[in-house]
Design a protein around this motif. Structure first.
Motif, PDB file in Angstrom:
ATOM      1  N   TYR A   1      19.193   4.844  -9.468  1.00 10.83           N
ATOM      2  CA  TYR A   1      18.163   5.014  -8.433  1.00 10.83           C
ATOM      3  C   TYR A   1      17.999   6.518  -8.293  1.00 10.83           C
ATOM      4  CZ  TYR A   1      19.024   0.118  -7.302  1.00 10.83           C
ATOM      5  OH  TYR A   1      19.153  -1.246  -7.367  1.00 10.83           O
TER       6      TYR A   1
ATOM      7  N   PHE B   1      21.099   8.896  -8.773  1.00 11.58           N
ATOM      8  CA  PHE B   1      22.336   8.160  -8.475  1.00 11.58           C
ATOM      9  C   PHE B   1      22.537   7.034  -9.477  1.00 11.58           C
ATOM     10  CE2 PHE B   1      24.124   4.470  -5.952  1.00 11.58           C
ATOM     11  CZ  PHE B   1      25.440   4.854  -6.111  1.00 11.58           C
TER      12      PHE B   1
ATOM     13  N   ALA C   1      23.971   3.797 -10.108  1.00 13.93           N
ATOM     14  CA  ALA C   1      24.511   2.702  -9.294  1.00 13.93           C
ATOM     15  C   ALA C   1      25.399   1.773 -10.122  1.00 13.93           C
ATOM     16  CB  ALA C   1      23.371   1.917  -8.663  1.00 13.93           C
TER      17      ALA C   1
ATOM     18  N   PRO D   1      32.854  -6.398  -4.478  1.00  9.54           N
ATOM     19  CA  PRO D   1      32.596  -5.910  -3.120  1.00  9.54           C
ATOM     20  C   PRO D   1      31.155  -5.447  -2.943  1.00  9.54           C
ATOM     21  CG  PRO D   1      33.929  -4.343  -4.355  1.00  9.54           C
ATOM     22  CD  PRO D   1      33.837  -5.568  -5.194  1.00  9.54           C
ATOM     23  N   SER D   2      30.736  -5.434  -1.706  1.00 16.09           N
ATOM     24  CA  SER D   2      29.379  -5.027  -1.374  1.00 16.09           C
ATOM     25  C   SER D   2      29.099  -3.622  -1.913  1.00 16.09           C
ATOM     26  CB  SER D   2      29.269  -5.057   0.147  1.00 16.09           C
ATOM     27  OG  SER D   2      27.972  -4.762   0.504  1.00 16.09           O
ATOM     28  N   GLY D   3      27.943  -3.449  -2.532  1.00 11.02           N
ATOM     29  CA  GLY D   3      27.549  -2.126  -3.013  1.00 11.02           C
ATOM     30  C   GLY D   3      28.010  -1.816  -4.426  1.00 11.02           C
TER      31      GLY D   3
ATOM     32  N   GLY E   1      26.900  -3.114  -7.117  1.00 11.49           N
ATOM     33  CA  GLY E   1      25.810  -3.185  -8.085  1.00 11.49           C
ATOM     34  C   GLY E   1      25.479  -4.572  -8.600  1.00 11.49           C
ATOM     35  N   LYS E   2      25.969  -5.606  -7.933  1.00  8.66           N
ATOM     36  CA  LYS E   2      25.734  -6.981  -8.419  1.00  8.66           C
ATOM     37  C   LYS E   2      24.234  -7.297  -8.459  1.00  8.66           C
ATOM     38  CE  LYS E   2      28.179  -8.787  -5.024  1.00  8.66           C
ATOM     39  NZ  LYS E   2      28.540  -7.540  -4.327  1.00  8.66           N
TER      40      LYS E   2
ATOM     41  N   THR F   1      21.765  -5.225  -8.312  1.00 13.55           N
ATOM     42  CA  THR F   1      21.080  -4.272  -9.201  1.00 13.55           C
ATOM     43  C   THR F   1      21.131  -4.773 -10.643  1.00 13.55           C
ATOM     44  OG1 THR F   1      21.583  -2.426  -7.730  1.00 13.55           O
ATOM     45  CG2 THR F   1      21.183  -1.873 -10.024  1.00 13.55           C
TER      46      THR F   1
ATOM     47  N   ARG G   1      18.883  -7.928 -11.014  1.00 12.87           N
ATOM     48  CA  ARG G   1      17.444  -7.595 -11.063  1.00 12.87           C
ATOM     49  C   ARG G   1      17.056  -6.965 -12.393  1.00 12.87           C
ATOM     50  NH1 ARG G   1      18.017  -5.798  -5.412  1.00 12.87           N
ATOM     51  NH2 ARG G   1      18.438  -3.701  -6.202  1.00 12.87           N
TER      52      ARG G   1
ATOM     53  N   ILE H   1      11.050  -1.223  -7.902  1.00 10.77           N
ATOM     54  CA  ILE H   1      11.740  -0.246  -7.050  1.00 10.77           C
ATOM     55  C   ILE H   1      11.464   1.152  -7.599  1.00 10.77           C
ATOM     56  CG2 ILE H   1      13.971   0.514  -6.148  1.00 10.77           C
ATOM     57  CD1 ILE H   1      14.964  -2.381  -6.577  1.00 10.77           C
TER      58      ILE H   1
END
Ligand code: ADP
Length: 262
Positions: A22, A25, A27, A46-48, A50-51, A53, A56, A65
């Motif tokens: 992004y 960054f 990710a 865990p949250s964040g 990149g699952k 991402t 998609r 995006i």
């Protein structure tokens, strides 16, 4: 680290050295992942990490995006889906998606399912393909007598199955599911899991879930992602679900599935 492919069957999706950015960054970094056809593959972590991402990126939904770009390669049935001559609309037809929050259109149940067929130029009486998709989504018996009612009048679980029917109507090969049960109660959740099992006879399913029990119950393969010290998501371990949950190779996987993460 294994990229987990059944050696006798070609993979349907093959991510090679995939990184997703992004802006500046990164990710997700350096993911190698082969998805087996007609199986359910769960992505956990865990949250964040990149699952979503990664999910998609498998049908170019990340094109919407701004600033998001990928490096490396993703092939679908051997074709690079990010090649210059590939139409992302066609990619999304073959690789459909169901989202966290059921998102039926403010249209009738019938028109929700017929929508994809119509934008693909199908005209005339669509009752047969609409019925077929609703049957495949295990919703037909509940809605057959009121197909003209708004899709928004259904319960949350029914709305999610309507969205699955809408995705199925255009006859995709793969269905991506981004936490499809997180807004649903346990009974509606189990119905979706049963449905996934049934659908995996004809389709390949890739599901992102934060619910480890769901991954353990409902998937054939599990990929565990976490974040590296630079905050980039990476795939730690990928294998048969029974193996990941009973005998993980990596300490980070073990810590996560036993609740010792962080
Ligand atoms: P997960 O699904 O594992 O919770 P995500 O794929 O949503 O993780 O996010 C991975 C990383 O990418 C996070 O650091 C998140 O903040 C960032 N990210 C996700 N979506 C966007 C976006 N649209 N724009 C910028 N950064 C994003």
């Amino acid at each position: 680290m294994s990229t987990t492919q059944n050696q006798t069957i070609p993979s349907i999706i093959d991510a090679e050295d995939l990184s997703i950015f992004y802006g500046n960054f990164r990710a997700v970094k350096n993911v190698f992942m082969k998805i087996n056809p007609n199986k359910i593959t769960a992505i956990i972590g865990p949250s964040g990490c990149g699952k979503s991402t990664v999910l998609r990126s498998f049908n170019r939904m990340n094109d919407f995006i701004p600033n998001c770009h990928v490096t490396g390669q993703i092939t679908f049935q051997g074709h690079n889906i990010y090649a210059d001559d590939v139409d992302p609309v066609q990619v999304r037809q073959r690789i459909g998606m169901v989202f966290q929050k059921p998102n039926p259109f403010p249209k009738s149940i019938f028109d929700n399912v017929a929508w994809g067929l119509r934008i693909n130029g199908m005209k005339g009486d669509l009752s047969e393909p609409v019925e077929q998709a609703l049957r495949q989504a295990a919703l037909w018996d509940e809605v057959k007598d009121h197909l003209k009612k708004s899709g928004l009048s259904l319960s949350g679980g029914q709305q999610q199955r309507l969205c699955i029917a809408r995705a199925l109507a255009v006859k995709p090969d793969i269905i991506l599911m981004d936490e499809p049960c997180s807004a649903l109660d346990p009974i509606a959740t189990l119905k979706i899991e049963d449905l996934m099992r049934e659908l995996s006879k004809d389709y390949t399913i890739i599901i992102v879930t934060h619910n480890m029990q769901q991954a353990a119950r409902a998937s054939d393969y599990t990929a565990f992602f976490t974040m590296d010290s630079d905050r980039a998501g990476l795939m730690v371990e990928y294998g048969e679900t029974s193996h990941i949950f009973t005998n993980p190779h990596d300490k980070r996987t073990e810590d996560y599935i036993t609740g010792r993460y962080g």
